[in-house]
Design an enzyme around this catalytic site. Structure first.
Site, PDB file in Angstrom:
ATOM      1  N   LYS A   1       1.273 -10.886  15.427  1.00 21.77           N
ATOM      2  CA  LYS A   1       1.593 -11.010  16.841  1.00 21.77           C
ATOM      3  C   LYS A   1       0.393 -10.538  17.661  1.00 21.77           C
ATOM      4  O   LYS A   1       0.134  -9.344  17.805  1.00 21.77           O
ATOM      5  CB  LYS A   1       2.816 -10.191  17.244  1.00 21.77           C
ATOM      6  CG  LYS A   1       3.328 -10.620  18.641  1.00 21.77           C
ATOM      7  CD  LYS A   1       4.223  -9.605  19.293  1.00 21.77           C
ATOM      8  CE  LYS A   1       3.461  -8.627  20.142  1.00 21.77           C
ATOM      9  NZ  LYS A   1       2.803  -9.241  21.340  1.00 21.77           N
TER      10      LYS A   1
ATOM     11  N   GLY B   1      -2.522   0.177  19.401  1.00 24.07           N
ATOM     12  CA  GLY B   1      -2.138   0.117  20.799  1.00 24.07           C
ATOM     13  C   GLY B   1      -1.844   1.489  21.353  1.00 24.07           C
ATOM     14  O   GLY B   1      -2.387   2.498  20.892  1.00 24.07           O
ATOM     15  N   SER B   2      -0.961   1.537  22.332  1.00 25.26           N
ATOM     16  CA  SER B   2      -0.700   2.778  23.036  1.00 25.26           C
ATOM     17  C   SER B   2       0.149   3.734  22.205  1.00 25.26           C
ATOM     18  O   SER B   2       0.899   3.327  21.318  1.00 25.26           O
ATOM     19  CB  SER B   2       0.014   2.498  24.358  1.00 25.26           C
ATOM     20  OG  SER B   2       1.358   2.094  24.131  1.00 25.26           O
TER      21      SER B   2
ATOM     22  N   GLY C   1       3.444   3.037  19.925  1.00 17.72           N
ATOM     23  CA  GLY C   1       3.344   3.495  18.544  1.00 17.72           C
ATOM     24  C   GLY C   1       4.535   4.329  18.123  1.00 17.72           C
ATOM     25  O   GLY C   1       5.024   4.219  16.992  1.00 17.72           O
TER      26      GLY C   1
ATOM     27  N   GLU D   1      -2.814   2.993  14.867  1.00 17.94           N
ATOM     28  CA  GLU D   1      -4.007   3.497  15.541  1.00 17.94           C
ATOM     29  C   GLU D   1      -3.673   3.525  17.019  1.00 17.94           C
ATOM     30  O   GLU D   1      -3.507   2.484  17.651  1.00 17.94           O
ATOM     31  CB  GLU D   1      -5.214   2.608  15.248  1.00 17.94           C
ATOM     32  CG  GLU D   1      -6.534   3.279  15.615  1.00 17.94           C
ATOM     33  CD  GLU D   1      -6.923   3.036  17.057  1.00 17.94           C
ATOM     34  OE1 GLU D   1      -6.601   3.894  17.906  1.00 17.94           O
ATOM     35  OE2 GLU D   1      -7.534   1.999  17.324  1.00 17.94           O
TER      36      GLU D   1
ATOM     37  N   CYS E   1     -10.317   2.270  22.378  1.00 16.04           N
ATOM     38  CA  CYS E   1      -9.735   3.482  21.803  1.00 16.04           C
ATOM     39  C   CYS E   1     -10.770   4.555  21.554  1.00 16.04           C
ATOM     40  O   CYS E   1     -10.473   5.750  21.628  1.00 16.04           O
ATOM     41  CB  CYS E   1      -8.995   3.133  20.508  1.00 16.04           C
ATOM     42  SG  CYS E   1     -10.029   2.325  19.270  1.00 16.04           S
TER      43      CYS E   1
ATOM     44  N   GLU F   1      -5.164   9.557  27.964  1.00 18.37           N
ATOM     45  CA  GLU F   1      -6.042   8.402  27.781  1.00 18.37           C
ATOM     46  C   GLU F   1      -5.885   7.480  28.984  1.00 18.37           C
ATOM     47  O   GLU F   1      -4.836   6.880  29.200  1.00 18.37           O
ATOM     48  CB  GLU F   1      -5.678   7.663  26.488  1.00 18.37           C
ATOM     49  CG  GLU F   1      -6.649   6.543  26.165  1.00 18.37           C
ATOM     50  CD  GLU F   1      -6.305   5.833  24.868  1.00 18.37           C
ATOM     51  OE1 GLU F   1      -7.222   5.512  24.099  1.00 18.37           O
ATOM     52  OE2 GLU F   1      -5.102   5.602  24.625  1.00 18.37           O
TER      53      GLU F   1
END
Length: 502
Positions: free
Chosen positions: A192, A245-246, A250, A267, A302, A402
């Protein structure tokens, strides 16, 4: 800024709006589509299918059949090696097209495409590297530990059906980091891509088809997290989820995986520090640090070193160089060779970054430069000026969260112990860079800082080494041996060796 992103898209001639399920490209069952607006201009540049839960189910079941009944998991090493190597060749042969598609996706300028970690060459190298592991996925043969005469043998087998969820900021590299090891291990995959960056990923999938990947081994469902992503990560026939992703998403992935004890690789970003000592080459430290937050993807990476810990003796010098660097950043048409930085990916991200800048000022940080938006023709895009904050407390919001934008928080320190304490005072732990002329100090810092990768006087992603983070930066590693092992299960076989035991 004279540009028409849609004109560029039309010149490529890529068909969009379809899913890949069991070797066939087709629209979503309800015909629903997502319209992608380019972040530099707001132009509508493509429509992509929004996979329903039924579409996701069909894709997962196709991958399940390909794993349980198809030849790929049981194929000879040579077949998998051939497909992966051929994919790398095709990627290199389509370099210009793939660079164009990435720029259509997220506005990353073509000039930044020459940086190795974001280059098409790096994407090809990821497939080459993992092709080299296919015939080396061996186990061990050990003697029995006690009683009787027998051997113990371990085997590595593919983990099964993989759900690979890829973000928008590195649509090709991050897809490659998931697809290459999964396919090398013999898994089947449902991919995806992000709804905000789908052009490049779809072209990569077509190159894999051209390379000879059997039907059903790789399936693609496009669309947003709801409904497409949610249906994928909660599907009971998925064996492993790999997500970049975020942190918030996650955590949702981890919760969904717990229902069926699915294997997970995550990650989830970072708040990575550049640690600059008084004996460092300050110009290099400031320019390299600012490069991660102001150039290329404008801090939407990231590994962006968005927290600079700078020794008080060189603090003012660092700030002056960083401020000067900010004035050199050029926004505009990503296809213009003079442009050096991308827009923020969406209106939502634009508002989020501006909110952090306001929060930084409200909490007492000193605004050195930036903080606003460009005027004129650039006002139609999601552009934010490179922003540097000084005198930031490590407890401040802009030093802890972040931001994913062109914002650098600069924190002073006095000695090595304080630098270590500040560096590790974070919930993240993805990356760090230490700038010093003292080799012994560099090694001490590399050992002391809790981060998955620590650079010394520079930072570079490499496809053949493990990449991932400590703490809330995620689980597991991508790259190197650890990456391909993450797509396998370890099986132990006990073998009798005497007639009595046969």
């Amino acid at each position: 800024m004279v540009l028409s992103i849609k004109t560029r898209r039309d010149a490529v001639g890529l068909e969009t709006g379809e899913l890949l399920i069991d070797g066939a490209w087709r629209p979503a069952t309800d015909g629903r589509t997502w319209t992608h607006q380019h972040p530099a201009t707001g132009e509508q540049v493509g429509e992509f299918a929004v996979a329903t839960a039924a579409d996701v189910d069909a894709a997962v079941r196709a991958a399940r059949r390909a794993f349980d009944e198809g030849p790929w998991p049981r194929s000879r090493a040579k077949q998998r090696i051939t497909v992966l190597r051929r994919t790398a060749e095709l990627i290199r042969a389509h370099t210009d097209e793939l660079r164009t598609l990435q720029a259509l996706d997220n506005g990353v300028p073509l000039t930044f495409g020459d940086e190795y970690a974001m280059s098409i060459e790096c994407v090809a190298d990821v497939f080459d590297h993992h092709a080299g592991w296919v015939d080396k996925l061996g186990g061990e043969t050990l003697p029995g530990y006690q009683g009787g005469e027998h051997l113990v043998m371990t085997l590595r087998e593919p983990v099964g059906v993989v759900a690979a969820v890829v973000p928008w900021n590195g649509p090709l590299l991050l897809a490659a980091q998931k697809l290459a090891p999964a396919l090398a291990a013999g898994c089947t995959v449902v991919l995806k891509p992000s709804e905000l960056a789908t052009f490049a990923a779809l072209r990569l999938v077509r190159l894999l088809e051209e390379a000879g990947l059997p039907a059903g081994v790789l399936n693609v469902v496009t669309g947003p997290g709801d409904p497409t992503g949610e249906a994928l990560i909660t599907h009971p026939l998925i064996d492993k989820i790999t997500f970049t992703g975020s942190r918030a998403v996650g955590k949702r992935v981890l919760a969904a995986a717990s229902e069926g004890m699915k294997r997970v690789s995550l990650e989830l970003g970072g708040k990575s520090p550049s640690i600059v000592f008084a004996d460092a080459e300050v110009y290099a430290a400031a320019t390299l640090t600012m490069g991660t937050v102001a150039l290329g993807l404008s801090g939407q990476a990231c590994v962006a070193h968005s927290r600079a810990l700078v020794h008080r003796d060189v603090y003012d010098e660092f700030l002056a160089i960083a401020e000067g660097m900010a004035t050199l950043v050029t926004y505009g048409d990503p296809f213009d060779p003079e442009v050096t930085a991308a827009p923020l990916i969406s209106d939502r991200q634009l508002a989020r970054v501006l909110g952090y800048i306001e929060r930084g000022q409200a909490e007492g940080a000193r605004l050195v430069c930036g903080g606003g938006r460009p005027n004129g023709e650039l006002a139609v895009g999601n552009f934010v000026e490179p922003t540097v904050f000084a005198d930031v407390s490590n407890d401040a919001t802009i030093a802890r969260e972040e931001i994913f934008g062109p914002v650098l928080a600069v924190v002073p320190f006095t000695d090595e112990d304080e630098a270590i304490r500040l560096a590790n005072d974070t919930s993240y732990g993805l990356a760090a860079t230490v700038y010093t002329a003292d080799v012994k100090r560099a090694i001490r810092m590399a050992r002391a800082v809790r981060a998955g990768t620590v650079g010394i006087n520079g930072y570079q992603l490499e496809p053949h080494v493990a990449f991932g983070g400590f703490g809330q930066s995620g689980l597991g590693r991508e790259g190197g041996r650890s990456s391909i092992e993450a797509y396998t299960e370890l099986k132990t076989v006990l073998i009798p060796t005497t007639d009595e035991m046969m």
